[in-house]
Scaffold this motif. Sequence first.
Motif, mmCIF file in Angstrom:
data_model
loop_
_atom_site.group_PDB
_atom_site.id
_atom_site.type_symbol
_atom_site.label_atom_id
_atom_site.label_comp_id
_atom_site.label_asym_id
_atom_site.label_seq_id
_atom_site.Cartn_x
_atom_site.Cartn_y
_atom_site.Cartn_z
ATOM 1 N N VAL A 43 0.828 -1.202 0.000
ATOM 2 C CA VAL A 43 0.000 0.000 0.000
ATOM 3 C C VAL A 43 0.869 1.262 0.000
ATOM 4 C CG1 VAL A 43 -1.718 1.311 1.329
ATOM 5 C CG2 VAL A 43 -1.974 -1.164 1.038
ATOM 6 N N ALA A 44 1.969 1.249 0.709
ATOM 7 C CA ALA A 44 2.855 2.420 0.738
ATOM 8 C C ALA A 44 3.360 2.760 -0.665
ATOM 9 C CB ALA A 44 4.014 2.182 1.689
ATOM 10 N N LEU A 45 3.709 1.752 -1.434
ATOM 11 C CA LEU A 45 4.153 1.983 -2.813
ATOM 12 C C LEU A 45 3.041 2.641 -3.632
ATOM 13 C CD1 LEU A 45 6.294 1.306 -5.169
ATOM 14 C CD2 LEU A 45 4.696 -0.534 -5.652
ATOM 15 N N LEU A 46 1.827 2.137 -3.483
ATOM 16 C CA LEU A 46 0.698 2.703 -4.236
ATOM 17 C C LEU A 46 0.445 4.147 -3.824
ATOM 18 C CD1 LEU A 46 -1.812 -0.290 -4.196
ATOM 19 C CD2 LEU A 46 -0.138 0.290 -5.953
ATOM 20 N N ASN A 47 0.570 4.439 -2.540
ATOM 21 C CA ASN A 47 0.320 5.796 -2.045
ATOM 22 C C ASN A 47 1.444 6.765 -2.364
ATOM 23 O OD1 ASN A 47 -2.235 5.478 -0.943
ATOM 24 N ND2 ASN A 47 -1.454 4.827 1.033
ATOM 25 N N GLU A 48 2.662 6.275 -2.443
ATOM 26 C CA GLU A 48 3.801 7.168 -2.644
ATOM 27 C C GLU A 48 4.250 7.217 -4.102
ATOM 28 O OE1 GLU A 48 6.622 5.709 0.235
ATOM 29 O OE2 GLU A 48 5.168 5.965 1.854
#
Length: 100
Positions: A43-48
């Motif tokens: 999720v962090a990759l998708l958000n960042e």
Amino acid sequence: MIHMTPLLIDGESFTAISVQLPKTTLLAVANEKGYIMCGALDVALLNEKLKDRGIVAARAIGVRTIDQLLEAPLESVTVAAEQLGIYPGMKGKDALLRMK
């Protein structure tokens, strides 16, 4: 092996996907707007890194079946999912119903 199965939740159509890999199984349930997935989702990759794409997605951890994924509380969600009223702690199937 890859299994794709149609899935109805309260009359809404989704696709359940299970990918059996060595020592793990990837699980996801999706429609044309977004998806929920097992702990392999970053999720962090998708958000960042992919924020400009506005990906609607959420992650549940510790699940081993599609049924568990639907009933599990979400551990994390993307910013785009939050904008649809999807939040951590919500059951997977409830999050999917907000992806209409």
